[in-house]
Motif scaffolding. Structure first.
Motif, PDB file in Angstrom:
ATOM      1  N   LEU A   1     -10.466  -6.582  -9.103  1.00  0.00           N
ATOM      2  CA  LEU A   1     -11.917  -6.407  -9.105  1.00  0.00           C
ATOM      3  C   LEU A   1     -12.350  -5.180  -8.315  1.00  0.00           C
ATOM      4  CD1 LEU A   1     -14.767  -7.458  -9.777  1.00  0.00           C
ATOM      5  CD2 LEU A   1     -14.660  -8.797  -7.652  1.00  0.00           C
ATOM      6  N   THR A   2     -11.892  -5.055  -7.078  1.00  0.00           N
ATOM      7  CA  THR A   2     -12.399  -4.010  -6.193  1.00  0.00           C
ATOM      8  C   THR A   2     -11.542  -2.754  -6.165  1.00  0.00           C
ATOM      9  OG1 THR A   2     -11.209  -4.899  -4.288  1.00  0.00           O
ATOM     10  CG2 THR A   2     -13.408  -5.786  -4.716  1.00  0.00           C
ATOM     11  N   GLY A   3     -10.278  -2.848  -6.603  1.00  0.00           N
ATOM     12  CA  GLY A   3      -9.391  -1.699  -6.559  1.00  0.00           C
ATOM     13  C   GLY A   3      -8.734  -1.479  -5.216  1.00  0.00           C
ATOM     14  N   THR A   4      -9.070  -2.302  -4.212  1.00  0.00           N
ATOM     15  CA  THR A   4      -8.380  -2.216  -2.928  1.00  0.00           C
ATOM     16  C   THR A   4      -7.041  -2.942  -3.023  1.00  0.00           C
ATOM     17  OG1 THR A   4      -9.360  -4.261  -2.080  1.00  0.00           O
ATOM     18  CG2 THR A   4     -10.612  -2.216  -1.742  1.00  0.00           C
ATOM     19  N   LEU A   5      -6.259  -2.878  -1.961  1.00  0.00           N
ATOM     20  CA  LEU A   5      -5.047  -3.677  -1.911  1.00  0.00           C
ATOM     21  C   LEU A   5      -5.394  -5.162  -1.927  1.00  0.00           C
ATOM     22  CD1 LEU A   5      -3.042  -1.787   0.874  1.00  0.00           C
ATOM     23  CD2 LEU A   5      -2.632  -1.700  -1.596  1.00  0.00           C
ATOM     24  N   ASN A   6      -4.503  -5.989  -2.471  1.00  0.00           N
ATOM     25  CA  ASN A   6      -4.646  -7.427  -2.341  1.00  0.00           C
ATOM     26  C   ASN A   6      -3.787  -7.901  -1.164  1.00  0.00           C
ATOM     27  OD1 ASN A   6      -2.016  -7.363  -3.317  1.00  0.00           O
ATOM     28  ND2 ASN A   6      -2.584  -7.979  -5.390  1.00  0.00           N
TER      29      ASN A   6
ATOM     30  N   ILE B   1     -16.553  -0.089   2.824  1.00  0.00           N
ATOM     31  CA  ILE B   1     -15.406  -0.047   3.741  1.00  0.00           C
ATOM     32  C   ILE B   1     -14.581   1.215   3.507  1.00  0.00           C
ATOM     33  CG2 ILE B   1     -13.290  -1.204   4.445  1.00  0.00           C
ATOM     34  CD1 ILE B   1     -14.524  -3.844   3.714  1.00  0.00           C
ATOM     35  N   GLU B   2     -14.331   1.546   2.252  1.00  0.00           N
ATOM     36  CA  GLU B   2     -13.506   2.713   1.943  1.00  0.00           C
ATOM     37  C   GLU B   2     -14.153   4.002   2.425  1.00  0.00           C
ATOM     38  OE1 GLU B   2     -13.021   2.281  -2.230  1.00  0.00           O
ATOM     39  OE2 GLU B   2     -11.221   1.037  -2.069  1.00  0.00           O
ATOM     40  N   ARG B   3     -15.488   4.066   2.396  1.00  0.00           N
ATOM     41  CA  ARG B   3     -16.171   5.263   2.890  1.00  0.00           C
ATOM     42  C   ARG B   3     -16.053   5.397   4.405  1.00  0.00           C
ATOM     43  NH1 ARG B   3     -20.335   3.747  -0.795  1.00  0.00           N
ATOM     44  NH2 ARG B   3     -21.564   2.914   0.941  1.00  0.00           N
ATOM     45  N   CYS B   4     -15.939   4.284   5.092  1.00  0.00           N
ATOM     46  CA  CYS B   4     -15.939   4.307   6.555  1.00  0.00           C
ATOM     47  C   CYS B   4     -14.553   4.476   7.174  1.00  0.00           C
ATOM     48  CB  CYS B   4     -16.587   3.025   7.099  1.00  0.00           C
ATOM     49  SG  CYS B   4     -18.349   2.866   6.730  1.00  0.00           S
ATOM     50  N   VAL B   5     -13.516   4.055   6.482  1.00  0.00           N
ATOM     51  CA  VAL B   5     -12.181   4.093   7.086  1.00  0.00           C
ATOM     52  C   VAL B   5     -11.632   5.511   7.070  1.00  0.00           C
ATOM     53  CG1 VAL B   5     -11.701   1.697   6.457  1.00  0.00           C
ATOM     54  CG2 VAL B   5     -11.013   3.553   4.911  1.00  0.00           C
ATOM     55  N   ARG B   6     -10.614   5.728   7.892  1.00  0.00           N
ATOM     56  CA  ARG B   6      -9.974   7.035   8.034  1.00  0.00           C
ATOM     57  C   ARG B   6      -8.537   6.965   7.517  1.00  0.00           C
ATOM     58  NH1 ARG B   6     -14.533   7.524   8.637  1.00  0.00           N
ATOM     59  NH2 ARG B   6     -15.716   8.556  10.299  1.00  0.00           N
ATOM     60  N   PRO B   7      -7.929   8.123   7.272  1.00  0.00           N
ATOM     61  CA  PRO B   7      -6.523   8.118   6.829  1.00  0.00           C
ATOM     62  C   PRO B   7      -5.632   7.362   7.802  1.00  0.00           C
ATOM     63  CG  PRO B   7      -7.477  10.303   6.557  1.00  0.00           C
ATOM     64  CD  PRO B   7      -8.500   9.486   7.304  1.00  0.00           C
ATOM     65  N   GLY B   8      -4.733   6.577   7.252  1.00  0.00           N
ATOM     66  CA  GLY B   8      -3.839   5.770   8.065  1.00  0.00           C
ATOM     67  C   GLY B   8      -4.322   4.358   8.276  1.00  0.00           C
ATOM     68  N   GLU B   9      -5.619   4.110   8.071  1.00  0.00           N
ATOM     69  CA  GLU B   9      -6.171   2.765   8.192  1.00  0.00           C
ATOM     70  C   GLU B   9      -6.088   2.082   6.829  1.00  0.00           C
ATOM     71  OE1 GLU B   9      -9.326   4.272  11.606  1.00  0.00           O
ATOM     72  OE2 GLU B   9     -10.088   3.505   9.706  1.00  0.00           O
ATOM     73  N   ILE B  10      -5.758   0.814   6.826  1.00  0.00           N
ATOM     74  CA  ILE B  10      -5.447   0.100   5.581  1.00  0.00           C
ATOM     75  C   ILE B  10      -6.427  -1.040   5.398  1.00  0.00           C
ATOM     76  CG2 ILE B  10      -3.682  -1.232   4.352  1.00  0.00           C
ATOM     77  CD1 ILE B  10      -1.593   0.301   6.016  1.00  0.00           C
TER      78      ILE B  10
ATOM     79  N   ALA C   1      -7.833  -4.215   2.684  1.00  0.00           N
ATOM     80  CA  ALA C   1      -7.408  -5.065   1.563  1.00  0.00           C
ATOM     81  C   ALA C   1      -8.394  -6.216   1.415  1.00  0.00           C
ATOM     82  CB  ALA C   1      -6.004  -5.607   1.797  1.00  0.00           C
ATOM     83  N   ARG C   2      -8.489  -6.695   0.183  1.00  0.00           N
ATOM     84  CA  ARG C   2      -9.231  -7.930  -0.075  1.00  0.00           C
ATOM     85  C   ARG C   2      -8.198  -9.058  -0.121  1.00  0.00           C
ATOM     86  NH1 ARG C   2     -11.851  -9.942  -5.748  1.00  0.00           N
ATOM     87  NH2 ARG C   2     -12.925 -11.788  -4.960  1.00  0.00           N
ATOM     88  N   ILE C   3      -8.329 -10.023   0.793  1.00  0.00           N
ATOM     89  CA  ILE C   3      -7.312 -11.067   0.906  1.00  0.00           C
ATOM     90  C   ILE C   3      -7.834 -12.436   0.488  1.00  0.00           C
ATOM     91  CG2 ILE C   3      -6.038  -9.858   2.701  1.00  0.00           C
ATOM     92  CD1 ILE C   3      -7.419 -11.720   4.726  1.00  0.00           C
ATOM     93  N   GLY C   4      -9.093 -12.519   0.106  1.00  0.00           N
ATOM     94  CA  GLY C   4      -9.662 -13.791  -0.329  1.00  0.00           C
ATOM     95  C   GLY C   4     -10.888 -13.530  -1.163  1.00  0.00           C
ATOM     96  N   GLY C   5     -11.639 -14.582  -1.467  1.00  0.00           N
ATOM     97  CA  GLY C   5     -12.813 -14.428  -2.313  1.00  0.00           C
ATOM     98  C   GLY C   5     -13.780 -13.383  -1.805  1.00  0.00           C
TER      99      GLY C   5
ATOM    100  N   PHE D   1      -1.311  -5.651   1.058  1.00  0.00           N
ATOM    101  CA  PHE D   1      -1.527  -5.496   2.496  1.00  0.00           C
ATOM    102  C   PHE D   1      -0.244  -5.781   3.261  1.00  0.00           C
ATOM    103  CE2 PHE D   1      -3.016  -7.067   6.658  1.00  0.00           C
ATOM    104  CZ  PHE D   1      -3.777  -5.972   7.056  1.00  0.00           C
ATOM    105  N   HIS D   2       0.436  -6.853   2.890  1.00  0.00           N
ATOM    106  CA  HIS D   2       1.691  -7.195   3.557  1.00  0.00           C
ATOM    107  C   HIS D   2       2.771  -6.144   3.279  1.00  0.00           C
ATOM    108  CE1 HIS D   2       0.605 -11.753   3.848  1.00  0.00           C
ATOM    109  NE2 HIS D   2      -0.080 -10.988   4.670  1.00  0.00           N
ATOM    110  N   ALA D   3       2.693  -5.501   2.118  1.00  0.00           N
ATOM    111  CA  ALA D   3       3.687  -4.478   1.786  1.00  0.00           C
ATOM    112  C   ALA D   3       3.499  -3.216   2.618  1.00  0.00           C
ATOM    113  CB  ALA D   3       3.623  -4.143   0.303  1.00  0.00           C
ATOM    114  N   GLN D   4       2.264  -2.925   3.025  1.00  0.00           N
ATOM    115  CA  GLN D   4       1.988  -1.674   3.723  1.00  0.00           C
ATOM    116  C   GLN D   4       1.842  -1.832   5.232  1.00  0.00           C
ATOM    117  OE1 GLN D   4      -0.713   1.177   2.233  1.00  0.00           O
ATOM    118  NE2 GLN D   4      -0.318   0.752   0.081  1.00  0.00           N
ATOM    119  N   VAL D   5       1.496  -3.019   5.684  1.00  0.00           N
ATOM    120  CA  VAL D   5       1.336  -3.260   7.119  1.00  0.00           C
ATOM    121  C   VAL D   5       2.587  -3.970   7.624  1.00  0.00           C
ATOM    122  CG1 VAL D   5      -0.036  -4.418   8.890  1.00  0.00           C
ATOM    123  CG2 VAL D   5      -1.171  -3.369   6.914  1.00  0.00           C
ATOM    124  N   PRO D   6       3.255  -3.453   8.644  1.00  0.00           N
ATOM    125  CA  PRO D   6       4.502  -4.069   9.104  1.00  0.00           C
ATOM    126  C   PRO D   6       4.285  -5.492   9.607  1.00  0.00           C
ATOM    127  CG  PRO D   6       3.762  -2.361  10.624  1.00  0.00           C
ATOM    128  CD  PRO D   6       2.903  -2.247   9.410  1.00  0.00           C
TER     129      PRO D   6
END
Length: 388
Positions: free
Chosen positions: A223-228, A277-286, A288-292, A232-237
């Motif tokens: 829906l949003t095009g962000t990570l699910n 959210i995407e407009r406000c975040v900076r490179p390196g910040e991740i 994701a939409r994790i729920g409804g 999120f788990h794949a990109q955040v250690p």
């Protein structure tokens, strides 16, 4: 060492072209039929046709007027298609326009000037065309190596550059009259093997791109095009270093928005929130939409000191953003829970998330539309959110 026979090598050269073309056509039929694969297959097949005509002409099985200029025009058209096919692997190109211009142009030059009437001149023109087409194809692949670093991209470019180098090495020999059947046979033998490599690498390239697309789809919220959550788990250690920050966002009274405007209206709100959210975040910040209606933001240690300001910017920006839906403007707010890792050995991702989730719960308890940090609550008297 057995000497290379030019006639045998040229016959095998045609076979390699036909085999490569057939392989690519088979892949084209069995996949989603990418235009680039069809173009490259057509280029190899077209080259085989030109080589067959030239072979028949050299043995006087067909009239000279039929094959001499036609075979060179076919070579020009084929290497134009090869170049454009490599470009088409990454972007749209005007293939038919270039093919339609250069092929008859080469044919007209041959007919009007008889430039290709001598074997040496025709061979020189062919090698120049083949070397240039291969070089341009390799350069086209290199142009997008950073944007899409597929494993097969560089080897495919190297194979094309190798073809260009082999054809290019023959050009001065032909121009000076030093080329011999042995040197030509050696060149064709090498390019024959490279044709097989190019066909196999194009197949690999298409497969890798398809697998990468499926991987992105599996990691992306439709829906949003962000990570699910999986993305999120794949990109955040799983174990976060000291200084990391994690924020959990939850849209306030989202059920009421769905009840009033329906799920399509709620979807529009979620999409708008993701863009904020995407407009406000900076490179390196991740993000994701994790729920409804729940989103999460990871801030790495080097930027974590700005985490509170970042999530506050998001909260305020959302509150000031009106979502247009069927002639109405929907105003929404979000509650945020923010947690920092303050242990020297780091902390697990799940533990930090639990801390942020607990802070989110307290933010809602204190009236929503505010940021709560683990251990404290910020913005106890935020601007009143406008009702949806």
């Amino acid at each position: 060492m057995t000497p290379l026979d030019l006639g045998t090598v040229i016959l095998l050269h045609k076979t390699s072209l036909l085999a490569g073309s057939a392989t690519l056509l088979l892949v084209w039929f069995r996949t989603e039929r990418p235009p680039a694969v069809a173009m490259i297959a057509a280029a190899l097949g077209w080259l085989a046709v030109g080589a067959i005509l030239a072979g028949l002409g050299e043995t006087r099985l067909i009239p000279t007027a039929v094959w001499r200029d036609t075979s060179m025009a076919i070579a020009v058209g084929a290497y134009t298609l090869l170049w454009l096919g490599m470009r088409r692997l990454d972007r749209r190109v005007g293939a038919l326009r270039w093919f339609g211009l250069l092929t008859p142009f080469a044919l007209a030059i041959g007919i009007w000037t008889e430039l290709f009437s001598h074997n040496e001149t025709r061979a020189l023109a062919f090698h120049v065309t083949a070397g240039l087409g291969s070089l341009l194809g390799g350069l086209s692949l290199c142009a997008h190596r950073r944007a899409e670093p597929l494993p097969s991209r560089c080897p495919l470019a190297v194979a094309l550059f190798a073809c260009a180098a082999i054809y290019g090495a023959q050009i001065p020999l032909l121009a000076l009259g030093l080329a011999t059947p042995t040197t030509l046979a050696q060149g064709f033998a090498l390019t024959m093997m490279l044709h097989f490599a190019i066909s196999a690498l194009v197949v690999s390239f298409v497969r890798e791109r398809r697998e990468e697309r499926y991987r992105r789809v599996s990691l992306t919220d439709a829906l949003t095009g962000t990570l699910n959550r999986q993305g999120f788990h794949a990109q955040v250690p799983a174990h976060l270093p000291n200084g990391s920050a994690l924020a959990v966002f939850d849209l306030d009274l989202f059920k009421a928005i769905n009840d009033r405007y329906g799920h399509p209206g709620g979807d529009r709100v979620l999409i708008a929130f993701a863009r904020v959210i995407e407009r406000c975040v900076r490179p390196g910040e991740i993000v994701a939409r994790i729920g409804g209606e729940e989103f999460v933001l990871y801030v790495p240690p080097e930027a974590a000191r700005h985490a509170l300001a970042r999530v506050e910017d998001i909260r305020v920006s959302l509150m000031e953003t009106g979502v247009n839906w069927k002639g109405e403007t929907i105003f929404v707010s979000t509650s945020v829970g923010l947690a920092h890792c303050e242990t020297a050995d780091g902390i697990s991702r799940e533990t930090l998330f639990a801390m942020a989730d607990e802070a989110l719960y307290r933010a809602k308890q204190h009236g929503r539309n505010r940021v709560a940090q683990a251990g404290t609550v910020a913005n106890d008297t935020p601007p009143q959110a406008r009702a949806a």
